[in-house]
Write a protein that holds these residues in place. Structure first.
Motif, mmCIF file in Angstrom:
data_model
loop_
_atom_site.group_PDB
_atom_site.id
_atom_site.type_symbol
_atom_site.label_atom_id
_atom_site.label_comp_id
_atom_site.label_asym_id
_atom_site.label_seq_id
_atom_site.Cartn_x
_atom_site.Cartn_y
_atom_site.Cartn_z
ATOM 1 N N ARG A 88 0.841 -1.211 0.000
ATOM 2 C CA ARG A 88 0.000 0.000 0.000
ATOM 3 C C ARG A 88 0.865 1.245 0.000
ATOM 4 O O ARG A 88 1.949 1.256 0.545
ATOM 5 N N GLU A 96 -2.948 -4.670 1.248
ATOM 6 C CA GLU A 96 -4.400 -4.821 1.247
ATOM 7 C C GLU A 96 -4.727 -6.032 0.382
ATOM 8 O O GLU A 96 -4.386 -6.067 -0.800
ATOM 9 N N MET A 155 -6.391 -6.010 5.680
ATOM 10 C CA MET A 155 -5.103 -5.352 5.884
ATOM 11 C C MET A 155 -4.145 -6.256 6.663
ATOM 12 O O MET A 155 -4.523 -6.860 7.659
#
Length: 184
Positions: A88, A96, A155
């Protein structure tokens, strides 16, 4: 140097430079391009691993709903499926893991089933500017979604250092394969 045009230049009536400028100027096009770059870099990594004997062979897949790569391990009839993602672009080093879209009838369909792939490959290029650098983890070691326990969490934190090699994240795919997928 050849004066021939690339098929995309012909198809769109733009020069290579104009096409690259169009990609650079558009956020969504850049995201798509970065995903393609990560997959091309992972293909090169897997090609080297195959040449060195770390895997027997591999295939790449560009199909909705299918994992990105299939590895065939030496002297092993099992396959190992890999999903490729980019790190990310945030302050924290994280990945992610979810699909681009969800089905209208199933809000959980955006999340990956824990059985969709065995390995996640995370390209670190956005952070390190080295698009050949990856972290690898076994899907079995990733945390699950709180509301949908059969799905993976969205996440996942990555190690802050450039070298992972801990119990979950590995900077070397061969090490992960030896530890988590030993030949049967």
């Amino acid at each position: 140097m050849s004066n021939s045009q690339h098929p995309l230049e012909i198809e769109y009536g733009l020069s290579a430079l104009e096409l690259l400028d169009a990609l650079q100027a558009r956020f969504r096009a850049r995201v798509t391009l970065e995903g393609a770059v990560a997959e091309v870099q992972l293909t090169a990594h897997l090609t080297r691993l195959q040449y060195e004997g770390g895997i027997a062979r591999f295939e790449s897949h560009d199909e909705d709903g299918k994992h990105d790569f299939t590895l065939h391990l030496p002297e092993d009839k099992n396959i190992v499926r890999i999903e490729c993602k980019n790190v990310r672009n945030s302050k924290r080093l994280q990945v992610e893991i979810q699909k681009t879209r969800a089905s209208k009838n199933d809000p959980s369909s955006r999340y990956y089933d824990a059985s969709h792939f065995e390995i996640i490959a995370v390209c670190l290029g956005k952070k390190t500017r080295n698009w050949k650098q990856f972290f690898f983890a076994s899907a079995a070691d990733l945390s699950h979604h709180k509301e949908y326990p059969e799905k993976l969490a969205v996440m996942h934190s990555l190690p802050a250092s450039g070298n992972a090699d801990n119990e979950i994240w590995f900077s070397d795919l061969r090490t992960l394969l030896r530890k988590k997928f030993p030949a049967s």
